[in-house]
Design a protein around this motif. Sequence first.
Motif, PDB file in Angstrom:
ATOM      1  N   GLU A  62       0.593   8.766  -3.660  1.00 49.31           N
ATOM      2  CA  GLU A  62      -0.383   9.507  -4.552  1.00 49.31           C
ATOM      3  C   GLU A  62      -1.538   9.258  -4.816  1.00 49.31           C
ATOM      4  N   ALA A  63      -1.376   8.106  -5.545  1.00 46.67           N
ATOM      5  CA  ALA A  63      -2.603   7.440  -5.640  1.00 46.67           C
ATOM      6  C   ALA A  63      -3.349   6.675  -4.805  1.00 46.67           C
ATOM      7  N   PHE A  64      -3.151   5.871  -3.814  1.00 43.42           N
ATOM      8  CA  PHE A  64      -3.826   4.968  -2.598  1.00 43.42           C
ATOM      9  C   PHE A  64      -3.048   6.055  -1.824  1.00 43.42           C
ATOM     10  N   GLY A  65      -4.046   7.230  -2.413  1.00 42.17           N
ATOM     11  CA  GLY A  65      -4.098   8.155  -1.094  1.00 42.17           C
ATOM     12  C   GLY A  65      -5.248   8.187   0.525  1.00 42.17           C
ATOM     13  N   SER A  66      -6.209   7.004   0.211  1.00 39.35           N
ATOM     14  CA  SER A  66      -7.251   7.116   1.230  1.00 39.35           C
ATOM     15  C   SER A  66      -7.724   5.701   0.767  1.00 39.35           C
TER      16      SER A  66
END
Lengths: 255, 255, 255, 255
Positions: free
Chosen positions: C176-180
């Motif tokens: 979630e936090a590092f989605g892209s």
Amino acid sequence: MDWRKHVRTALDGRHPGLGHRVELFLHALILYSALSMGIETLPHLPGWAATALSVSEIVVVAVFTTEYVLRLVTAPAPGAYARSFFGIVDLLAIAPFYLGLVFIGAGIDLRAIRALRLVRLARLLKLARYTSAIDRLAAAWRVVKEEVIVFGMVAMIVLYVCALVIFQFEHDAQPEAFGSIFDAMWWAAVTLTTVGYGDIYPVTAVGRIFTVLMLFVALGIIAIPTGLVASALSAIRAKEAAAEEREPPPATPHD
Amino acid sequence: MDWRKHVRTALDGRHPGLGHRVELFLHALILYSALSMGIETLPHLPGWAATALSVSEIVVVAVFTTEYVLRLVTAPAPGAYARSFFGIVDLLAIAPFYLGLVFIGAGIDLRAIRALRLVRLARLLKLARYTSAIDRLAAAWRVVKEEVIVFGMVAMIVLYVCALVIFQFEHDAQPEAFGSIFDAMWWAAVTLTTVGYGDIYPVTAVGRIFTVLMLFVALGIIAIPTGLVASALSAIRAKEAAAEEREPPPATPHD
Amino acid sequence: MDWRKHVRTALDGRHPGLGHRVELFLHALILYSALSMGIETLPHLPGWAATALSVSEIVVVAVFTTEYVLRLVTAPAPGAYARSFFGIVDLLAIAPFYLGLVFIGAGIDLRAIRALRLVRLARLLKLARYTSAIDRLAAAWRVVKEEVIVFGMVAMIVLYVCALVIFQFEHDAQPEAFGSIFDAMWWAAVTLTTVGYGDIYPVTAVGRIFTVLMLFVALGIIAIPTGLVASALSAIRAKEAAAEEREPPPATPHD
Amino acid sequence: MDWRKHVRTALDGRHPGLGHRVELFLHALILYSALSMGIETLPHLPGWAATALSVSEIVVVAVFTTEYVLRLVTAPAPGAYARSFFGIVDLLAIAPFYLGLVFIGAGIDLRAIRALRLVRLARLLKLARYTSAIDRLAAAWRVVKEEVIVFGMVAMIVLYVCALVIFQFEHDAQPEAFGSIFDAMWWAAVTLTTVGYGDIYPVTAVGRIFTVLMLFVALGIIAIPTGLVASALSAIRAKEAAAEEREPPPATPHD
């Protein structure tokens, strides 16, 4: 050569035959001792590792005790060594272990004794001898000492005053977060160093306005000493470079 | 010697017989007064401590009032002292106490009066006389004043403009966090000073891109004045050192 | 004197009779225009205030339109003014209002038009004429331009590379936090500028180790340009001071 | 001219006929390769984009492989090139792709191989040739190298010692947050760099007091190297400027 002189020069890494070997061994033991204090904190350590740490702890203390006794016995003036900075550090590095042995029988809480072992980390300062940049740093420190001390005291007073002011503004709005002057000082320190954890921050309009003004004014007061040390350091380096251009450095080894 | 001159020199720490004693006592009282304001905030204070603080408050105000009256009476030009910076600070340090006495009967909320007591902390500035580094700092300030003021105004405008821009980007996505320009300015100040509490931050893509650009450009604008003061300070110290090398400092004591 | 010259000098604050009056009025209007954009964001504005803001908006645009037309008509080379930096800014400051009038009938979303009004804030740059410190800042900028640009590009590449690396380490642990890569770049920018909101941070061991290394290395890269500008500024100030000591500044007023 | 020399000069951008064209193409490919690694992370990529990325990956590796082979074959001393910094980088940039081909059949987890592709980003260093400011930075680095290394080691030791101390104070109060020395080191790094995410912070009184002292002392230690590099850079720039005033720069192009 006297056996005392043999021992003393060996400990200081100036022995004609042994050279730096004994000193290097002692320094390695200091590093290992610091490292083992970190390993101890790891959770779920297997039994053999805990045992190994306990055994090595005893070995380390035994070696450091031997070193302390030898330095005391071989020093030209044992009293002067015992009262010197490193004499006190060397004693404090081993004392908690023996205090612990004494108190184990008395059933006293050993946690404070364990915390005292942290004093042993002061021995890491002995490693500073490997570099000559430390000398330059010390010279820079002498140049800017007065400003840094004044700024340090000013910073303390600014911190306290800011804490008093924010407490007046925020205590009623957040009685939990700003419970006393100590919470407010914690907030002021975390904010003025721009760390800003976010565990405590103002929410009232007047508290926020004060925070912004405080940051703009006080950041300068706290950030200036760093710049002073840096520019003093470069001035000293420039002076040294100019001196070296005029005459080559002497062949005497630095120690 | 005139009694007025006796009193005046005693208060300023220049009395032939008393020396710095009266001045030191007054400065100690200033420190105690600041400290007691912090102790007051501690929760669960026992009754006797609260009483002691109230009594000491009355003593402090009494001494400061006496000092103010004596300074006013013994000043060569009483009006000039009353209008001077420290004359106003001395008056503001005691006025809230007497205002409180007046308003207690009228049943008015005393909280504002209590907050006004914070003005007393301005007396801490009197402690600055103990150091000569303050003079050097003042000299550095005179050199860089123009740049710092310009940068300060530019920083204010940058803050306001950044707040306006982020408000346009984030208000619809976070109507609670970015409720008005004041919330946005609070965000801009906390971000530009790199405190970053984390109580309010952009979540939209365009808001984040703007934040990154803003940080890279604006950090310089806000951080430069600090560097300016530091380099001006070292320049002044270098000049002083050069002057001292040419001629030894005079024997006259610094005051 | 030609009426064109009368108008032009009045707008620029160089009119023999009017002096700075017209210019000051226009600058006050720029400040008011910026301020009103902030007031507009306040929630729960009473009806009369909203009406007053709308009316003053029309007045401001009318005055700025008149100024633009007058500058265009009285300029020695109208095309050159229209293509100059401030010519474009003056046009962009009024264009959104007229575009809004056109689109109101067409039922198009006006939010983008409102955001475009932010361009009007560029007129604040006109206020920079009041200070000579801006010239010194520009001179310092010319000295360090090359380094700052190189550092800026290096900072961008460092940011991107750090984002790529942390994404590899953290994406699986925190999808979630590092989605892209965009989330990772946002993290890298917030971390490298030491803002550290705390909305996104590494939790894996390898991600944390990388973060610490990155901070120690990259903080220098980003912080250096600030120091460069500051030291260039003090060098320029020192040169100016030396020049002034040799000859007094000319009596010609700065404008 | 030998065909080897033709190829070698073309790759380095010094070919009489082709000029910088081949070099520019390779540098553009490096940038594209870095960019495509970011695009790959975007979620919900359409099928055609994923295919295009896979194909372009093969093309990029093919070109880089060709470049590596050509450089190896045409180098005056192939072994020296293979062992040089950029020789190793060029090999590491393509090796993960071929390792992946080998392991696909073996059913081994490819994630580590993918992470290894990040090494290709080291090729970005080749872009540094476009600027002469890099030379100046390198010269500044040589001047301050010793201090920066010493400060770096001191910073590491300070970090470790601070982590050991805070662990003793906070572990019992927050066994989750401060679970081991690694958590404490993460806290120390995030705090000393003033990032302050707020994911982990002291809550005990003694832990907070230690944090404040640590910040005031240690911020200087970590911030000084930056100031050193900046002032060394300005000294070098001043020296260059003085040299250029004495004699104009030679007409030989910089490469």
